[in-house]
Design a protein around this motif. Structure first.
Motif, PDB file in Angstrom:
ATOM      1  N   ARG A   1      12.757 -30.386  73.015  1.00  0.00           N
ATOM      2  CA  ARG A   1      11.363 -30.085  72.682  1.00  0.00           C
ATOM      3  C   ARG A   1      10.481 -31.322  72.763  1.00  0.00           C
ATOM      4  O   ARG A   1       9.273 -31.224  73.007  1.00  0.00           O
ATOM      5  CB  ARG A   1      11.306 -29.485  71.268  1.00  0.00           C
ATOM      6  CG  ARG A   1       9.948 -28.940  70.862  1.00  0.00           C
ATOM      7  CD  ARG A   1       9.996 -28.347  69.462  1.00  0.00           C
ATOM      8  NE  ARG A   1      10.935 -27.232  69.382  1.00  0.00           N
ATOM      9  CZ  ARG A   1      11.995 -27.190  68.577  1.00  0.00           C
ATOM     10  NH1 ARG A   1      12.253 -28.222  67.769  1.00  0.00           N
ATOM     11  NH2 ARG A   1      12.779 -26.142  68.548  1.00  0.00           N
TER      12      ARG A   1
ATOM     13  N   LYS B   1       7.590 -34.558  79.512  1.00  0.00           N
ATOM     14  CA  LYS B   1       7.923 -33.150  79.314  1.00  0.00           C
ATOM     15  C   LYS B   1       8.281 -32.513  80.647  1.00  0.00           C
ATOM     16  O   LYS B   1       7.565 -32.669  81.638  1.00  0.00           O
ATOM     17  CB  LYS B   1       6.731 -32.421  78.700  1.00  0.00           C
ATOM     18  CG  LYS B   1       6.958 -30.954  78.430  1.00  0.00           C
ATOM     19  CD  LYS B   1       5.729 -30.332  77.805  1.00  0.00           C
ATOM     20  CE  LYS B   1       5.928 -28.842  77.549  1.00  0.00           C
ATOM     21  NZ  LYS B   1       4.717 -28.225  76.948  1.00  0.00           N
TER      22      LYS B   1
ATOM     23  N   GLY C   1      13.012 -24.282  72.798  1.00  0.00           N
ATOM     24  CA  GLY C   1      11.758 -24.739  72.204  1.00  0.00           C
ATOM     25  C   GLY C   1      10.679 -25.088  73.210  1.00  0.00           C
ATOM     26  O   GLY C   1       9.540 -25.370  72.832  1.00  0.00           O
ATOM     27  N   CYS C   2      11.023 -25.073  74.486  1.00  0.00           N
ATOM     28  CA  CYS C   2      10.054 -25.419  75.542  1.00  0.00           C
ATOM     29  C   CYS C   2       9.374 -24.142  76.016  1.00  0.00           C
ATOM     30  O   CYS C   2       9.664 -23.618  77.099  1.00  0.00           O
ATOM     31  CB  CYS C   2      10.752 -26.129  76.692  1.00  0.00           C
ATOM     32  SG  CYS C   2      11.579 -27.656  76.219  1.00  0.00           S
TER      33      CYS C   2
END
Length: 224
Positions: free
Chosen positions: A59, A64, A86-87
């Motif tokens: 996460r 990212k 969680g992404c």
């Protein structure tokens, strides 16, 4: 990414599987080794827990990941779903080039229709249209004039030659390079990451590196 042109990769090996459990007490190189025929082997409860334990880490990956790519084998896709839970909103794609080298029946895949039924939020278009044959086979099956010297296991599974596997790894590196994303999360297998990094990844180990760090044959297979 500070405006530079690096491509960052977040590499993960799948969680512990039924086949990993079997190999823990049955040496694959023993003269009496018997393939348990665990086709497209699944994660164990421990493997699923390993994958889920990565979610708090993924996460906050920096940079990212813009896309999540996994081998089409069940253990890799399941790990990817759990590890990157969680992404939210991340695109998910399969890549047949990331499949494990075929050692045993556990490395044999399934028809794209079955994969799509189990993982409906994953894109399997390329798998279906570019990699699968008329019968839906996208893994190494050893059928063809060029495969006459292929070793066949006691279970009848054609074992993928090192040369063929490394040719595919080279194709994988070029494919990653051609992608538009600058940060990519990838879930694959021991053989894939060993060949490209020389590192023997543990189950659910996460390593962040640059595309330039990958080198075909960095890990040398001393068998097969």
């Amino acid at each position: 990414m500070d405006g530079d042109d690096r491509k960052i990769l977040h590499l993960v090996r799948h969680g512990r599987t039924e086949m990993n459990e079997y190999l823990a007490s049955n040496r694959w190189d023993a003269s009496d080794f018997v393939d348990p025929l665990l086709y497209d082997t699944r994660l164990t409860k421990k493997g699923a827990a390993q994958a889920a334990s990565l979610a708090p880490v993924t996460r906050f990956l920096d940079p990212k990941p813009e896309v999540l790519i996994a081998s089409p084998l069940h253990r890799a896709m399941t790990t990817a779903d759990l590890a990157f839970a969680g992404c939210e909103g991340i695109r998910k794609e399969t890549c047949a080039l990331m499949r494990e080298r075929v050692f045993h029946a556990s490395d044999v895949g399934r028809h794209p229709d079955a994969i799509e039924a189990d993982f409906p939020d994953w894109c399997v278009k390329a798998l279906r249209e570019e990699h699968a044959d008329a019968n839906g086979v996208w893994w190494y099956a050893g059928d063809g004039a060029d495969d006459l010297g292929t070793a066949v296991s006691a279970s009848g599974v054609a074992q993928e030659p090192v040369e063929e596997f490394e040719r595919r790894m080279g194709e994988l590196v070029r494919w990653i390079e051609s992608r538009p994303e600058r940060s990519i999360a990838m879930v694959a297998h021991w053989g894939v990451w060993y060949s490209l990094t020389g590192r023997e990844f543990e189950n659910c180990e996460l390593v962040t590196c640059e595309l330039g760090d990958l080198r075909v044959g960095a890990g040398k297979f001393v068998w097969g």
